[in-house]
Design an enzyme around this catalytic site. Structure first.
Site, PDB file in Angstrom:
ATOM      1  N   GLY A  22     -25.527  24.647  24.767  1.00 52.98           N
ATOM      2  CA  GLY A  22     -24.306  24.813  23.973  1.00 52.98           C
ATOM      3  C   GLY A  22     -23.541  23.532  23.710  1.00 52.98           C
ATOM      4  O   GLY A  22     -22.329  23.566  23.494  1.00 52.98           O
ATOM      5  N   THR A  23     -24.241  22.395  23.687  1.00 47.30           N
ATOM      6  CA  THR A  23     -23.505  21.150  23.389  1.00 47.30           C
ATOM      7  C   THR A  23     -23.024  21.116  21.943  1.00 47.30           C
ATOM      8  O   THR A  23     -21.973  20.539  21.660  1.00 47.30           O
ATOM      9  CB  THR A  23     -24.332  19.882  23.698  1.00 47.30           C
ATOM     10  OG1 THR A  23     -25.478  19.844  22.863  1.00 47.30           O
ATOM     11  CG2 THR A  23     -24.729  19.827  25.158  1.00 47.30           C
ATOM     12  N   ASN A  24     -23.764  21.742  21.035  1.00 45.88           N
ATOM     13  CA  ASN A  24     -23.271  21.808  19.650  1.00 45.88           C
ATOM     14  C   ASN A  24     -22.052  22.720  19.558  1.00 45.88           C
ATOM     15  O   ASN A  24     -21.084  22.402  18.864  1.00 45.88           O
ATOM     16  CB  ASN A  24     -24.383  22.259  18.701  1.00 45.88           C
ATOM     17  CG  ASN A  24     -25.333  21.125  18.377  1.00 45.88           C
ATOM     18  OD1 ASN A  24     -25.021  20.248  17.588  1.00 45.88           O
ATOM     19  ND2 ASN A  24     -26.486  21.118  19.038  1.00 45.88           N
ATOM     20  N   HIS A 124     -31.242  21.591  12.896  1.00 43.20           N
ATOM     21  CA  HIS A 124     -32.594  21.310  13.384  1.00 43.20           C
ATOM     22  C   HIS A 124     -32.691  19.819  13.678  1.00 43.20           C
ATOM     23  O   HIS A 124     -32.290  19.002  12.844  1.00 43.20           O
ATOM     24  CB  HIS A 124     -33.621  21.731  12.326  1.00 43.20           C
ATOM     25  CG  HIS A 124     -35.032  21.539  12.772  1.00 43.20           C
ATOM     26  ND1 HIS A 124     -35.543  22.172  13.887  1.00 43.20           N
ATOM     27  CD2 HIS A 124     -36.028  20.770  12.290  1.00 43.20           C
ATOM     28  CE1 HIS A 124     -36.797  21.808  14.055  1.00 43.20           C
ATOM     29  NE2 HIS A 124     -37.118  20.948  13.099  1.00 43.20           N
ATOM     30  N   ASP A 165     -36.576  26.886  10.244  1.00 40.53           N
ATOM     31  CA  ASP A 165     -36.019  25.546  10.064  1.00 40.53           C
ATOM     32  C   ASP A 165     -36.209  25.040   8.642  1.00 40.53           C
ATOM     33  O   ASP A 165     -36.568  23.878   8.413  1.00 40.53           O
ATOM     34  CB  ASP A 165     -36.614  24.570  11.100  1.00 40.53           C
ATOM     35  CG  ASP A 165     -36.260  24.995  12.525  1.00 40.53           C
ATOM     36  OD1 ASP A 165     -35.123  25.438  12.741  1.00 40.53           O
ATOM     37  OD2 ASP A 165     -37.140  24.893  13.404  1.00 40.53           O
TER      38      ASP A 165
HETATM   39  C1  GRF Z   1     -30.275  21.329  19.325  1.00 42.87           C
HETATM   40  O1  GRF Z   1     -31.108  20.200  19.431  1.00 42.87           O
HETATM   41  C2  GRF Z   1     -30.472  22.019  18.004  1.00 42.87           C
HETATM   42  O2  GRF Z   1     -30.775  21.139  16.958  1.00 42.87           O
HETATM   43  C3  GRF Z   1     -31.664  22.903  18.285  1.00 42.87           C
HETATM   44  O3  GRF Z   1     -31.436  23.373  19.582  1.00 42.87           O
HETATM   45  C4  GRF Z   1     -30.670  22.409  20.308  1.00 42.87           C
HETATM   46  C5  GRF Z   1     -29.481  23.118  20.893  1.00 42.87           C
HETATM   47  O4  GRF Z   1     -28.762  22.301  21.782  1.00 42.87           O
HETATM   48  N1  GRF Z   1     -31.773  23.932  17.271  1.00 42.87           N
HETATM   49  P1  GRF Z   1     -27.393  22.791  22.375  1.00 42.87           P
HETATM   50  O5  GRF Z   1     -27.617  24.145  23.028  1.00 42.87           O
HETATM   51  O6  GRF Z   1     -26.381  22.867  21.272  1.00 42.87           O
HETATM   52  O7  GRF Z   1     -27.017  21.756  23.404  1.00 42.87           O
END
Ligand code: GRF
Length: 207
Positions: A22-24, A124, A165
């Protein structure tokens, strides 16, 4: 409010779907709290994995969470369409202008997507057309070692259909690979680009 759009105050709502760390999601929550996504709120965070750290991150920010696992459907012989229909029904209880896939490890069927036509984003960790599917960063790293590519990248795209993707690109950014990079170096560089790019792409997509 089925597939509800923004309320009268002009606030736009995101549903963020995450299966992992969940870093995004964190980057999006931080951007909202810092005022870099004005008039944007996250109405709900959904995970298909109970242990997903994304759920803890959402709870720490006071954001409602939903846990929607696929396994019980499989065990009961129920279809992906039924899983997707139930997810759409659950999201229908929240205001949602944009569905943001942030490390969501399921591919949606049209049964879900038809409810959010043109309003689903995915990120992606590769450039359009390159390394679709899982382990994109590792595969790019290995391709670089073999001399097949000189750089990789990140893209945010809309999700119109069941393609993996792929879909109309909202934003993309090249990411260099350096000869002395470890895989961890490349992962860190890509994730940093992701976090900034997703925030900009969400602002663009919300118009
Ligand atoms: C990210 O690299 C995203 O591009 C891919 O999955 C990963 C998720 O990372 N689809 P996070 O859970 O947001 O840290």
């Amino acid at each position: 409010m089925a597939s509800g759009r923004s309320d009268r105050t002009g606030v736009k709502h995101l549903a963020v779907l995450a299966s992992g760390n969940g870093t995004n999601l964190q980057a999006i929550m931080d951007a909202i709290e810092a005022g870099r996504l004005p008039q944007v709120r996250i109405s709900v965070v959904v995970s298909n994995r109970k242990a997903a750290y994304a759920l803890k991150r959402a709870e720490a920010h006071g954001i409602p969470t939903l846990y929607h696992p696929l396994r019980p459907y499989r065990q009961a012989g129920r279809s992906r369409e039924e899983y997707d229909a139930d997810l759409a029904r659950m999201l229908g209880h929240y205001p949602v202008d944009l569905v943001v896939m942030a490390g969501w490890m399921h591919v949606f069927t049209m049964t879900f997507l038809k409810h959010y036509s043109g309003r689903v984003l995915n990120i992606h960790p590769a450039l359009p057309g390159a390394f679709p599917g899982t382990h994109a960063i590792e595969r790019a790293y290995e391709a670089f070692q073999r001399g097949e590519i000189t750089h990789t990248g990140v893209m945010v795209h809309r999700v119109p259909d069941e393609g993996v993707d792929e879909g109309p690109v909202v934003l993309q950014e090249r990411v260099p690979i350096y000869p002395n990079d470890t895989l961890a170096d490349l992962e860190a560089r890509i994730h940093a680009v992701e976090h900034a790019l997703y925030v900009r792409a969400i602002a663009l997509a919300l118009g």
